[in-house]
Design a protein around this motif. Structure first.
Motif, PDB file in Angstrom:
ATOM      1  N   ALA A  35       0.912  -1.220   0.078  1.00 44.48           N
ATOM      2  CA  ALA A  35       0.059  -0.044  -0.155  1.00 44.48           C
ATOM      3  C   ALA A  35       0.844   1.327   0.004  1.00 44.48           C
ATOM      4  CB  ALA A  35      -1.086  -0.090   1.280  1.00 44.48           C
ATOM      5  N   LEU A  36       1.816   1.248   0.753  1.00 40.14           N
ATOM      6  CA  LEU A  36       2.688   2.402   0.779  1.00 40.14           C
ATOM      7  C   LEU A  36       3.662   2.452  -0.504  1.00 40.14           C
ATOM      8  CD1 LEU A  36       4.188   4.628   2.432  1.00 40.14           C
ATOM      9  CD2 LEU A  36       5.882   2.916   3.204  1.00 40.14           C
ATOM     10  N   LEU A  37       3.967   1.425  -1.065  1.00 37.57           N
ATOM     11  CA  LEU A  37       4.645   1.330  -2.372  1.00 37.57           C
ATOM     12  C   LEU A  37       3.630   2.006  -3.342  1.00 37.57           C
ATOM     13  CD1 LEU A  37       6.606  -1.888  -2.232  1.00 37.57           C
ATOM     14  CD2 LEU A  37       7.453   0.318  -1.423  1.00 37.57           C
ATOM     15  N   VAL A  38       2.702   1.627  -3.413  1.00 34.83           N
ATOM     16  CA  VAL A  38       1.660   2.253  -4.572  1.00 34.83           C
ATOM     17  C   VAL A  38       1.519   3.536  -4.332  1.00 34.83           C
ATOM     18  CG1 VAL A  38      -0.803   2.122  -5.309  1.00 34.83           C
ATOM     19  CG2 VAL A  38       0.255  -0.096  -4.701  1.00 34.83           C
ATOM     20  N   ALA A  39       1.019   3.998  -3.063  1.00 37.99           N
ATOM     21  CA  ALA A  39       0.953   5.254  -2.951  1.00 37.99           C
ATOM     22  C   ALA A  39       2.190   6.284  -3.176  1.00 37.99           C
ATOM     23  CB  ALA A  39       0.746   5.794  -1.340  1.00 37.99           C
ATOM     24  N   ALA A  40       3.453   5.682  -2.927  1.00 38.30           N
ATOM     25  CA  ALA A  40       4.716   6.326  -3.256  1.00 38.30           C
ATOM     26  C   ALA A  40       4.891   6.442  -4.507  1.00 38.30           C
ATOM     27  CB  ALA A  40       5.905   5.524  -2.348  1.00 38.30           C
ATOM     28  N   GLU A  41       4.630   5.389  -5.316  1.00 40.58           N
ATOM     29  CA  GLU A  41       5.034   5.583  -6.767  1.00 40.58           C
ATOM     30  C   GLU A  41       4.012   6.145  -7.660  1.00 40.58           C
ATOM     31  OE1 GLU A  41       6.736   4.812 -10.688  1.00 40.58           O
ATOM     32  OE2 GLU A  41       7.415   4.988  -8.765  1.00 40.58           O
ATOM     33  N   PHE A  42       2.584   5.981  -6.927  1.00 39.99           N
ATOM     34  CA  PHE A  42       1.667   6.977  -7.949  1.00 39.99           C
ATOM     35  C   PHE A  42       1.819   8.195  -7.590  1.00 39.99           C
ATOM     36  CE2 PHE A  42      -2.503   8.856  -8.473  1.00 39.99           C
ATOM     37  CZ  PHE A  42      -2.923   8.110  -9.292  1.00 39.99           C
ATOM     38  N   GLY A  43       2.409   8.783  -6.214  1.00 39.53           N
ATOM     39  CA  GLY A  43       2.396  10.154  -6.185  1.00 39.53           C
ATOM     40  C   GLY A  43       3.770  10.763  -7.086  1.00 39.53           C
ATOM     41  N   ARG A  44       4.868   9.616  -7.269  1.00 39.58           N
ATOM     42  CA  ARG A  44       5.793  10.372  -7.971  1.00 39.58           C
ATOM     43  C   ARG A  44       5.384  10.545  -9.549  1.00 39.58           C
ATOM     44  NH1 ARG A  44       9.208   8.741 -11.593  1.00 39.58           N
ATOM     45  NH2 ARG A  44       7.954   6.751 -12.024  1.00 39.58           N
ATOM     46  N   LYS A  49      -2.245  14.975  -9.482  1.00 38.91           N
ATOM     47  CA  LYS A  49      -3.864  14.292  -9.099  1.00 38.91           C
ATOM     48  C   LYS A  49      -3.970  14.610  -7.847  1.00 38.91           C
ATOM     49  CE  LYS A  49      -4.140  11.180 -13.106  1.00 38.91           C
ATOM     50  NZ  LYS A  49      -5.541  11.750 -13.611  1.00 38.91           N
ATOM     51  N   LYS A  50      -3.037  14.927  -6.926  1.00 40.32           N
ATOM     52  CA  LYS A  50      -3.426  14.967  -5.478  1.00 40.32           C
ATOM     53  C   LYS A  50      -4.152  13.798  -4.988  1.00 40.32           C
ATOM     54  CE  LYS A  50      -2.401  19.906  -5.585  1.00 40.32           C
ATOM     55  NZ  LYS A  50      -1.822  19.836  -6.865  1.00 40.32           N
ATOM     56  N   ILE A 198       3.601  -6.942  -5.833  1.00 37.95           N
ATOM     57  CA  ILE A 198       2.196  -6.525  -5.548  1.00 37.95           C
ATOM     58  C   ILE A 198       1.927  -5.234  -6.105  1.00 37.95           C
ATOM     59  CG2 ILE A 198       0.205  -6.442  -4.138  1.00 37.95           C
ATOM     60  CD1 ILE A 198       1.740  -8.287  -2.311  1.00 37.95           C
ATOM     61  N   ALA A 199       2.869  -4.123  -5.592  1.00 34.92           N
ATOM     62  CA  ALA A 199       2.736  -2.664  -5.905  1.00 34.92           C
ATOM     63  C   ALA A 199       2.710  -2.543  -7.567  1.00 34.92           C
ATOM     64  CB  ALA A 199       3.509  -1.824  -5.325  1.00 34.92           C
ATOM     65  N   LYS A 200       3.903  -3.152  -8.086  1.00 32.14           N
ATOM     66  CA  LYS A 200       4.054  -2.876  -9.635  1.00 32.14           C
ATOM     67  C   LYS A 200       2.724  -3.520 -10.192  1.00 32.14           C
ATOM     68  CE  LYS A 200       7.078  -4.078 -13.562  1.00 32.14           C
ATOM     69  NZ  LYS A 200       6.229  -4.776 -14.343  1.00 32.14           N
ATOM     70  N   ALA A 201       2.063  -4.458 -10.171  1.00 28.03           N
ATOM     71  CA  ALA A 201       1.009  -5.124 -10.713  1.00 28.03           C
ATOM     72  C   ALA A 201      -0.300  -4.549 -10.309  1.00 28.03           C
ATOM     73  CB  ALA A 201       0.768  -6.852  -9.983  1.00 28.03           C
ATOM     74  N   TRP A 202      -0.357  -3.785  -9.261  1.00 32.55           N
ATOM     75  CA  TRP A 202      -1.406  -2.940  -8.773  1.00 32.55           C
ATOM     76  C   TRP A 202      -1.739  -1.871  -9.797  1.00 32.55           C
ATOM     77  CZ3 TRP A 202      -3.454   1.519  -7.122  1.00 32.55           C
ATOM     78  CH2 TRP A 202      -4.770   1.788  -6.589  1.00 32.55           C
ATOM     79  N   LEU A 203      -0.419  -1.256  -9.804  1.00 32.11           N
ATOM     80  CA  LEU A 203      -0.385   0.023 -10.609  1.00 32.11           C
ATOM     81  C   LEU A 203      -0.710  -0.303 -11.984  1.00 32.11           C
ATOM     82  CD1 LEU A 203       2.878   1.836  -8.955  1.00 32.11           C
ATOM     83  CD2 LEU A 203       0.732   2.612  -9.088  1.00 32.11           C
ATOM     84  N   GLU A 204      -0.235  -1.354 -12.406  1.00 38.36           N
ATOM     85  CA  GLU A 204      -0.458  -1.833 -14.034  1.00 38.36           C
ATOM     86  C   GLU A 204      -2.061  -2.098 -14.086  1.00 38.36           C
ATOM     87  OE1 GLU A 204       2.392  -4.999 -14.491  1.00 38.36           O
ATOM     88  OE2 GLU A 204       4.035  -3.811 -15.093  1.00 38.36           O
ATOM     89  N   ALA A 205      -2.611  -2.939 -13.086  1.00 38.00           N
ATOM     90  CA  ALA A 205      -3.924  -2.957 -13.497  1.00 38.00           C
ATOM     91  C   ALA A 205      -4.691  -1.797 -13.574  1.00 38.00           C
ATOM     92  CB  ALA A 205      -4.449  -3.985 -12.192  1.00 38.00           C
ATOM     93  N   MET A 206      -4.483  -0.694 -12.834  1.00 33.48           N
ATOM     94  CA  MET A 206      -4.984   0.522 -13.058  1.00 33.48           C
ATOM     95  C   MET A 206      -4.827   1.438 -14.210  1.00 33.48           C
ATOM     96  SD  MET A 206      -7.109   1.439 -10.608  1.00 33.48           S
ATOM     97  CE  MET A 206      -7.554   1.379  -8.918  1.00 33.48           C
ATOM     98  N   GLU A 207      -3.883   0.944 -14.937  1.00 30.01           N
ATOM     99  CA  GLU A 207      -3.668   1.503 -16.241  1.00 30.01           C
ATOM    100  C   GLU A 207      -4.004   0.703 -17.295  1.00 30.01           C
ATOM    101  OE1 GLU A 207       0.524   2.059 -15.822  1.00 30.01           O
ATOM    102  OE2 GLU A 207       0.378   4.001 -14.599  1.00 30.01           O
ATOM    103  N   ALA A 208      -4.708  -0.500 -17.227  1.00 29.44           N
ATOM    104  CA  ALA A 208      -4.870  -1.321 -18.167  1.00 29.44           C
ATOM    105  C   ALA A 208      -6.149  -1.038 -18.922  1.00 29.44           C
ATOM    106  CB  ALA A 208      -5.043  -2.782 -17.653  1.00 29.44           C
TER     107      ALA A 208
END
Length: 208
Positions: A35-44, A49-50, A198-208
């Motif tokens: 969850a932290l990794l997703v938030a960190a990478e998404f924020g980067r 988008k805030k 998990i974080a990488k796959a989560w972010l990719e799913a949101m971009e699919a």
């Protein structure tokens, strides 16, 4: 391009893999896992988008536990996206505490969570399937119980047309590069490298 819009609230829900050391006294605490990794990478990637992220995972939870707390820990928060990652404890309790959860009960309970979310919010939903790796040796026997539950989550993703994170296959593939315990020391709880998968796959799913 991500599915997540500006000023959205993204809620992570699940068990210990989501919880992962979050501070219950701080509502904004994300823990130290995916969850932290997703938030960190998404924020980067998308600072403009805030987007705000919340973690309400609780260690040991099963579908029945999410049902009990769904109003206060999901619907009342009015999220724009809900990430649900649950299921391994519905299998684990069969083997360590003789408290099995049948596949049908798991499916129906999970489906009700999704329905309540769609009826009570305008949120999008992302589903993450559970996984188990063959370490220690006894984890191999868990496949009999977990595999039908994984299929149940996949059926729900198809029915409700949600983004989907197919973790079991991803971790199985990762085990061709390093031994299972490198990714999850007990076959269930991810290492830092496992959380990164998990974080990488989560972010990719949101971009699919």
């Amino acid at each position: 391009m991500t599915r997540i819009k500006e000023n959205s609230l993204v809620l992570f829900q699940g068990d210990s893999i989501t919880d992962w050391g979050r501070n219950r006294e701080e509502s904004e605490s994300l823990g130290h896992g995916y969850a932290l990794l997703v938030a960190a990478e998404f924020g980067r990637r998308y600072p403009e988008k805030k987007v705000r992220f919340l973690n309400r995972g609780i260690g040991g939870n099963r579908v029945v536990d999410l049902q009990e707390r769904w109003q206060r820990d999901c619907l009342d928060l009015k999220p724009d996206w809900v990430s649900i990652y649950i299921g391994i404890n519905d299998t684990w309790r069969r083997y360590d505490n003789n408290e099995p959860t049948g596949t049908e009960a798991f499916y129906e309970g999970y489906r009700k969570l999704i329905q309540r979310t769609l009826e009570g919010t305008d949120a999008g939903i992302l589903l993450v399937e559970p996984f188990v790796l063959p370490y220690p040796e006894d984890r191999k026997a868990w496949r009999e119980d977990l595999d039908p539950k994984i299929q149940a989550v996949r059926e729900l993703a198809r029915e409700f047309h949600t983004p989907y994170v197919a973790l079991d296959g991803l971790f199985a593939a990762a085990c061709s590069k390093a031994e299972p315990e490198y990714w999850a020391a007990d076959g269930v709880h991810p290492t830092a490298a496992g959380h990164a998968i998990i974080a990488k796959a989560w972010l990719e799913a949101m971009e699919a």
